[in-house]
Structure formats: C-alpha cells, structure tokens
Design an enzyme around this catalytic site. Structure first.
Site, PDB file in Angstrom:
ATOM      1  CB  VAL A   1       0.960 -21.898   2.407  1.00 36.03           C
ATOM      2  CG1 VAL A   1       2.022 -22.117   3.475  1.00 36.03           C
ATOM      3  CG2 VAL A   1       1.198 -20.582   1.691  1.00 36.03           C
TER       4      VAL A   1
ATOM      5  CG  HIS B   1      -7.213   3.585   6.973  1.00 33.75           C
ATOM      6  ND1 HIS B   1      -7.554   4.840   7.404  1.00 33.75           N
ATOM      7  CD2 HIS B   1      -6.191   3.756   6.115  1.00 33.75           C
ATOM      8  CE1 HIS B   1      -6.766   5.734   6.832  1.00 33.75           C
ATOM      9  NE2 HIS B   1      -5.935   5.109   6.043  1.00 33.75           N
TER      10      HIS B   1
ATOM     11  N   GLY C   1       0.800  -1.222   0.000  1.00 33.02           N
ATOM     12  CA  GLY C   1       0.000   0.000   0.000  1.00 33.02           C
ATOM     13  C   GLY C   1       0.833   1.272   0.000  1.00 33.02           C
TER      14      GLY C   1
HETATM   15  C1  LIG Z   1      -5.403   5.411  -1.438  1.00 28.07           C
HETATM   16  C2  LIG Z   1      -4.877   4.952  -0.109  1.00 28.07           C
HETATM   17  C3  LIG Z   1      -4.257   5.872   0.735  1.00 28.07           C
HETATM   18  C4  LIG Z   1      -3.767   5.445   1.976  1.00 28.07           C
HETATM   19  N1  LIG Z   1      -3.141   6.364   2.774  1.00 28.07           N
HETATM   20  C5  LIG Z   1      -2.649   5.962   3.971  1.00 28.07           C
HETATM   21  C6  LIG Z   1      -1.953   6.875   4.802  1.00 28.07           C
HETATM   22  O1  LIG Z   1      -1.741   8.041   4.454  1.00 28.07           O
HETATM   23  N2  LIG Z   1      -1.486   6.425   5.996  1.00 28.07           N
HETATM   24  C7  LIG Z   1      -1.691   5.149   6.411  1.00 28.07           C
HETATM   25  O2  LIG Z   1      -1.276   4.815   7.518  1.00 28.07           O
HETATM   26  N3  LIG Z   1      -2.326   4.261   5.634  1.00 28.07           N
HETATM   27  C8  LIG Z   1      -2.809   4.626   4.422  1.00 28.07           C
HETATM   28  N4  LIG Z   1      -3.448   3.729   3.629  1.00 28.07           N
HETATM   29  C9  LIG Z   1      -3.624   2.352   4.137  1.00 28.07           C
HETATM   30  C10 LIG Z   1      -2.335   1.555   3.961  1.00 28.07           C
HETATM   31  O3  LIG Z   1      -1.987   1.495   2.610  1.00 28.07           O
HETATM   32  C11 LIG Z   1      -2.557   0.146   4.534  1.00 28.07           C
HETATM   33  O4  LIG Z   1      -3.060   0.237   5.831  1.00 28.07           O
HETATM   34  C12 LIG Z   1      -1.244  -0.620   4.571  1.00 28.07           C
HETATM   35  O5  LIG Z   1      -0.662  -0.650   3.300  1.00 28.07           O
HETATM   36  C13 LIG Z   1      -1.494  -2.037   5.076  1.00 28.07           C
HETATM   37  O6  LIG Z   1      -0.235  -2.647   5.229  1.00 28.07           O
HETATM   38  P1  LIG Z   1      -0.091  -4.232   5.217  1.00 28.07           P
HETATM   39  O7  LIG Z   1       1.292  -4.555   5.583  1.00 28.07           O
HETATM   40  O8  LIG Z   1      -1.197  -4.807   6.011  1.00 28.07           O
HETATM   41  O9  LIG Z   1      -0.380  -4.704   3.712  1.00 28.07           O
HETATM   42  P2  LIG Z   1      -0.199  -3.990   2.309  1.00 28.07           P
HETATM   43  O10 LIG Z   1       0.645  -2.790   2.407  1.00 28.07           O
HETATM   44  O11 LIG Z   1      -1.570  -3.816   1.732  1.00 28.07           O
HETATM   45  O12 LIG Z   1       0.600  -5.084   1.475  1.00 28.07           O
HETATM   46  C14 LIG Z   1       0.079  -6.358   1.207  1.00 28.07           C
HETATM   47  C15 LIG Z   1       0.685  -6.832  -0.102  1.00 28.07           C
HETATM   48  O13 LIG Z   1       0.415  -8.227  -0.251  1.00 28.07           O
HETATM   49  C16 LIG Z   1       0.183  -8.512  -1.608  1.00 28.07           C
HETATM   50  N5  LIG Z   1      -0.589  -9.752  -1.702  1.00 28.07           N
HETATM   51  C17 LIG Z   1      -1.866  -9.972  -1.322  1.00 28.07           C
HETATM   52  N6  LIG Z   1      -2.216 -11.254  -1.546  1.00 28.07           N
HETATM   53  C18 LIG Z   1      -1.138 -11.865  -2.075  1.00 28.07           C
HETATM   54  C19 LIG Z   1      -0.874 -13.183  -2.537  1.00 28.07           C
HETATM   55  N7  LIG Z   1      -1.803 -14.141  -2.469  1.00 28.07           N
HETATM   56  N8  LIG Z   1       0.341 -13.463  -3.057  1.00 28.07           N
HETATM   57  C20 LIG Z   1       1.305 -12.501  -3.129  1.00 28.07           C
HETATM   58  N9  LIG Z   1       1.109 -11.215  -2.713  1.00 28.07           N
HETATM   59  C21 LIG Z   1      -0.099 -10.912  -2.189  1.00 28.07           C
HETATM   60  C22 LIG Z   1      -0.574  -7.291  -2.108  1.00 28.07           C
HETATM   61  O14 LIG Z   1      -0.411  -7.167  -3.507  1.00 28.07           O
HETATM   62  C23 LIG Z   1       0.090  -6.157  -1.332  1.00 28.07           C
HETATM   63  O15 LIG Z   1       1.120  -5.557  -2.083  1.00 28.07           O
HETATM   64  C24 LIG Z   1      -3.915   4.103   2.376  1.00 28.07           C
HETATM   65  C25 LIG Z   1      -4.524   3.179   1.520  1.00 28.07           C
HETATM   66  C26 LIG Z   1      -5.004   3.592   0.285  1.00 28.07           C
HETATM   67  C27 LIG Z   1      -5.643   2.587  -0.616  1.00 28.07           C
END
Ligand SMILES: Cc1cc2nc3c(=O)[nH]c(=O)nc-3n(C[C@H](O)[C@H](O)[C@H](O)COP(=O)(O)OP(=O)(O)OC[C@H]3O[C@@H](n4cnc5c(N)ncnc54)[C@H](O)[C@@H]3O)c2cc1C
Ligand code: SF4
Length: 569
Positions: free
Chosen positions: A236, A475, A89
């Site tokens: 997995v 979020h 993200g």
């Molecule tokens: C437009 C937008 C603006 C945002 N702005 C903010 C902000 O300003 N501040 C903030 O704190 N948060 C923000 N967020 C939220 C933030 O992006 C998420 O909370 C954060 O990225 C979640 O982190 P994570 O580690 O859970 O997973 P993510 O960062 O979502 O990463 C998960 C990754 O796993 C990959 N994936 C999923 N399934 C599989 C699979 N089966 N095989 C291989 N890969 C896979 C996905 O492609 C993704 O790249 C925003 C979100 C959006 C959409």
C-alpha cells in the site's frame, strides 16, 4: 466534493472480518465505491469440511495445499488461533458475542480519549442487532456440567447462558426449520434454525450461525461492494507526496497460487486496514520496513494482548452423554472477579484437537513443570491404564470432552517486532517479545479438577502450554492501539492512522485493553463507531488528516466535518 473518477475505488478495505465487514457496508451506505480484498476463500454450506480431520479444508496454509479457514501461528510467547476467509474469523468462530465490561474503557491507552461509557452502548446495540445476538436457548450436557460444578464451587450464582449470534427456534418449535430472512426485513438470505450439532467452529453447515457473509457482507454486496476473495494485499503506497492526500495504490497477489500469482494494482482515495490484529501488524511492519509507509508510528506492535487466556478441559471416557451437543460455547461462569470460564465444544467426529491435549499439570512453568507432567502421565498410566489411554486416544475426543476457555480481564501484554529470527536470517518476520503471559492460572486448574471430579473424567491441559510454556489464544488483540498521539499508539480516537491521510485501522488491533470476554462484538461496535464519523460521499473532503497531531485542532475540524449518520439497517 464528489469522488474523483480516476480512482478504481473510493475505499479499499483490507480484510473481511468484523472490522472490515462493518466498514464495507457502512461506507457503501454512505455512497462510496468500495472494494474488499480478502486473502481467504469464500465458503458455502456445501464446501465446508465435515470434521476437523478434513485438514485441507479446515487449516489455512496455502503453500502446503491447505486452503481452509482456520490458522494457528506459533510465537515464543503465544500460539495464536485465527480465521482466514470471506467473513474473517466469523466462519470459524463460536459466535459468542458478549459486551466488554465497562471497566475496560478506563484501562489502556484509550482511557479518557472519548466518553466511551456514554458512546459505546448505542454501537453495541447496532452491532448486536446486525449480528443477531440472542441469549442462548440451547444447553447441552457440557453446559449442565459447568453449572453443576459452579454450584459445587460456590460460584453457581454467576452461571449464565452465553449471548450468541445464532438463529435458534423458539421454545417448543421444531429445530432446523428454514425461514425467509428473519433479520433484515427480507433483505437478507433465508436461514435455518440451529440443530445443536456443536459444529460452529467447523463452520455452520446448516445456515444457523450468523456469519458475516450472511449479514454485513451480504448487504454490502447488495449495495455494490466488490469482494475480491483469495486476494492478498502485499503493498500500500501513497500516490503523491502528501501522505495519502492524493490517494493510494494497493498491490495484490492471488493468495492460493504457488507460481502464477497474478499481481494486480488498484488505486483508491482511502484505505481501511482490517486484516485482524496479527494481519494488520504484519502488513504495516512490512510496509514501514520496505519504505511504502515509513511514517507509521513506532508504537506499532506494542500492547498486544492475549485476553490472558488459558485452554484447559476435561475428558469423560465412556461418557453416556454426548458432550459435543449444544452450541460451541453455550454457557459461562465467573469463578472470581477477574476470571471467566466458558464451556466449549467441537462437533462429534472433530477429534483433531485431541493431538494437542494431555493430562492437566499444575506448577511453575519450565523444566519443573515438564518433569511434573511426565510424572503425572507415568503415574496415571500405572494406576489407571485404560482411563489414561482414553485421554490420549483421538477417536471420540470431541464427543467425550468439554473444553474450558479461561479468560482474565487483567492488565498484561506482550510486544510484536519485525526481526530476523536466529534460525532464519534471510528475511524478517513477526516475532514476539516481552514478559511471558502466564500459562498456569491456578484457580482455573482447580475448577477443571472439580469438573473432572463431578463427571468422573480426567482434566486436561494443552501440550504447548506445558512443554513450551506458551499459552494459546483465539483472541489476539491490540498492536495498533488507539491513543492521543503517535508517541503512545498507532491510530487516533477515530481510528485514523497517525501520519497519514484517509487511512484507517478497523479491526482487533485497535483494542487497547484486555476485555476479559470474547472480543468480536467489541470489534464490531468499535468499527460501527469509527464509521459513524465518516461523512457521506456527497460531502467528503478527503482530508482526514490524522497527520495533524494537535488534538485541539483535530477535534475542532472533526466537529465541523462530522455528519451524524445513524446506520440505516
Ligand atoms: C476457533 C475460534 C473461535 C472463536 N470464537 C469466538 C467467539 O465465540 N466470540 C468472539 O468474540 N470471538 C471469537 N473468536 C475470535 C474472533 O474470530 C476474532 O476476534 C475476530 O474475528 C477478529 O476480528 P477482526 O475484524 O479483527 O479480523 P478477522 O475477523 O480475523 O478478519 C481479518 C481478515 O483479514 C484477512 N487478511 C489478513 N491479512 C490480509 C492481507 N494481507 N490481505 C488480504 N486479507 C488479509 C484475513 O484472511 C481475515 O479474513 C474465535 C476465533 C477462533 C480462531
Ligand atoms: S450448533 Fe450446529 S447448527 Fe447450531 S449454529 Fe452451531 S454449527 Fe450451526
């Protein structure tokens, strides 16, 4: 015991977002051989879309030929916006990095399981340093408008500049200057300072936003981590009959291919699920159902939280100022103890989101609200035809609009299940269940109206919120929450999956309370904490048995295993 050579990797990390990137770097630093499987693409300054009209490079729907980094998933209870890319993200996020308020550690299923208030500050410090968090120095017209409205509404004292992960020039220095790595003592990539274009959510084309590919993942690759982009994990399985004690096999396909999907099989000693709240839930449901991981807790999918969000806004037709200037989220206010509003913007020309915007409408959800909305549109069109046309006219929307992102730190959650929807009984999908999350936050609507009054603009709601009573959130958190046993959650207090050995979840799905602030910094800090418990490769015993549910015994063994590890970067 040194890692067994017959495995392709020691750890396979699924997903390269906040949790996945932290895991990859910290595990590599501890001497493990690590692979990251990421279904999204790798992005550079050169291939990012110029505006949101470049749908095929913005949206992620590979089956429709859309190979961007941003996705929207529609459920009965919520529309979820999320990222999909190398860097998760972070490529599309607004880079607002706020610490969760202390009260969240007393809420939800993680309460009392650790001394969170004592432990978390140092992990927040590490996460903030790695993500280059500063107080935003760039305020645009939308931020000034937010401040003016807060003062007029009696909450001016709560106005604050957001904390952001953006490389900004010091006061008086020119913008868009390029410098050698300013964050990691020269080990990181060169960076340019922010030019306030407001484009953060379209991916920063200037190298100013601190995306994960410029910090955690960059350093991880330098330490030998292999990142497999466009690689989707579909299975997995434990290799033996000892719940993962003998390692795992991980099956992947090429995520962007239609026909020749290039199936591959990798083996590893341990797995970290870091595919985001939605991605990890989806994968674990699928794997439990097909028998690959039948022992995953029945609590999977419970306590999914939307941060109690609502997206509203104001469009100021013919506005002299360019409201898209600034950083994507420059400032915020607290309009009451639980309700937090941030001023958000898209860059000039990125008007595609206008297709989801309409006139703000109050009232209880349902037919009544739709009728009210139709009446508002009709009345407004009769009374102010030009002003009303301007609200619906896509061109100039980003330049003339301020989006108000409203979040509440109140308890409330929905549930995700793996079911056959009535309209497509051929296979199971993730579906939402439970009490609807409110789409109408009266005090937030009142604030939007005040912004409109002060700016001479028109207040806006999101169309799906009115028509379908479905709120939108960027979020989504929870679904694999931290708990004391599999009867209450999916992972233990050190993120180990109940029922399996050497299996972890490190992403937004473990967050066990509504944070009331943007979650990425908390997800990063939690992942730092989880990784700090994993011993270096040289002393790994590969028996992180969270299948042992007796927490007294677990705690005793943990303290014996634990090697304190301060992050080295
Ligand atoms: C437009 C937008 C603006 C945002 N702005 C903010 C902000 O300003 N501040 C903030 O704190 N948060 C923000 N967020 C939220 C933030 O992006 C998420 O909370 C954060 O990225 C979640 O982190 P994570 O580690 O859970 O997973 P993510 O960062 O979502 O990463 C998960 C990754 O796993 C990959 N994936 C999923 N399934 C599989 C699979 N089966 N095989 C291989 N890969 C896979 C996905 O492609 C993704 O790249 C925003 C979100 C959006 C959409
Ligand atoms: S405002 Fe523009 S230059 Fe600054 S971080 Fe965002 S996208 Fe990059």
């Amino acid at each position: 015991m040194s890692p067994a050579p017959q495995f392709d990797f020691d750890f396979i990390v699924i997903g390269s977002g906040f949790g996945g990137s932290v895991s990859a770097l910290r595990l590599a630093e501890k001497g493990y051989r690590v692979a990251v499987m990421e279904m999204g693409r790798r992005w550079t300054r050169e291939n990012l879309p110029r505006t949101s009209w470049s749908i095929h490079r913005w949206f992620w729907r590979p089956r429709l030929g859309l190979r961007g980094f941003f996705n929207m998933r529609f459920f009965r209870h919520v529309t979820i916006l999320h990222g999909c890319a190398v860097g998760g993200g972070s490529i599309t996020y607004a880079s607002t990095l706020l610490r969760a308020p202390e009260k969240v550690w007393d809420m939800g299923s993680w309460a009392g399981l650790a001394d969170w208030k004592a432990e978390m500050p140092r992990h927040f410090d590490t996460a903030s340093r790695m993500l280059g968090v500063i107080e935003n120095r760039i305020l645009g017209p939308a931020d000034h408008l937010l401040k003016k409205t807060a003062e007029a509404s009696g909450c001016g004292h709560t106005y604050y500049r957001t904390h952001v992960g953006i490389f900004q020039s010091a006061a008086g220095e020119p913008v868009r200057q390029t410098y050698p790595d300013p964050f990691f003592g020269g080990e990181g990539p060169e960076r340019s300072t922010c030019n306030a274009c407001g484009g953060c959510m379209m991916g920063c084309q200037h190298g100013a936003k601190n995306t994960l590919d410029l910090n955690y993942l960059y350093l991880a690759e330098k330490r030998g981590v292999q990142i497999f982009a466009e690689t989707k994990v579909i299975d997995v399985r434990p290799l033996g009959t000892d719940n993962g004690g003998s390692g795992y096999e991980v099956h992947t396909v090429k995520s962007t291919a239609w026909v020749r999907r290039q199936p591959r099989r990798f083996t590893c000693r341990a797995v970290v699920f870091a595919a985001s709240s939605l991605g990890t839930m989806e994968l674990l449901f699928h794997l439990r159902e097909k028998g690959s991981l039948p022992g995953i807790s029945k609590r999977l999918g419970k306590h999914v939280r939307t941060n109690s969000e609502s997206l509203i806004g104001v469009r100021v037709g013919g506005c002299a100022d360019d409201l898209s200037k600034g950083v994507a989220i420059g400032s915020g206010v607290y309009i009451d103890q639980d309700t937090h509003i941030e001023a958000v913007r898209y860059p000039n020309g990125s008007d595609a989101m206008s297709l989801l915007a309409t006139l703000l409408t109050d009232g209880r959800p349902g037919a009544q609200r739709i009728a009210l909305w139709l009446r508002n549109v009709f009345r407004s069109a009769l009374r102010h035809p030009i002003k009303t046309t301007r609200v619906f006219w896509p061109r100039g929307w980003a330049r003339e609009s301020v989006i108000l992102l409203c979040m509440q730190a109140l308890e409330g959650h929905i549930e995700m299940r793996w079911e056959r929807p009535w309209f497509w009984p051929f296979r199971k999908f993730l579906v939402s269940r439970g009490t609807k999350v409110p789409t109408f936050i009266p005090q937030a609507n009142a604030f939007a109206k005040k912004v409109a009054e002060i700016s001479g603009g028109t207040s806006m709601s999101m169309l799906p919120e009115i028509l379908f009573n479905v709120p939108a959130t960027a979020h989504c958190i929870g679904g694999c929450v931290i708990a004391d046993s599999p009867k209450r959650g999916v992972v233990d207090v050190r993120h180990r999956v109940f029922g399996y050995r050497n299996m972890y979840v490190c992403d937004g799905s473990v967050v066990s309370a509504n944070l009331g602030v943007n979650p990425s910094l908390t997800i990063t800090a939690l992942a730092e904490r989880a990784m700090s418990f994993i011993p270096p490769a040289s002393s790994a015993t590969w028996d992180s048995g969270s299948s042992v549910f007796d927490n007294t015994r677990l705690a005793e063994r943990d303290s014996a295993l634990r090697v304190p590890s301060e992050p080295s970067v």
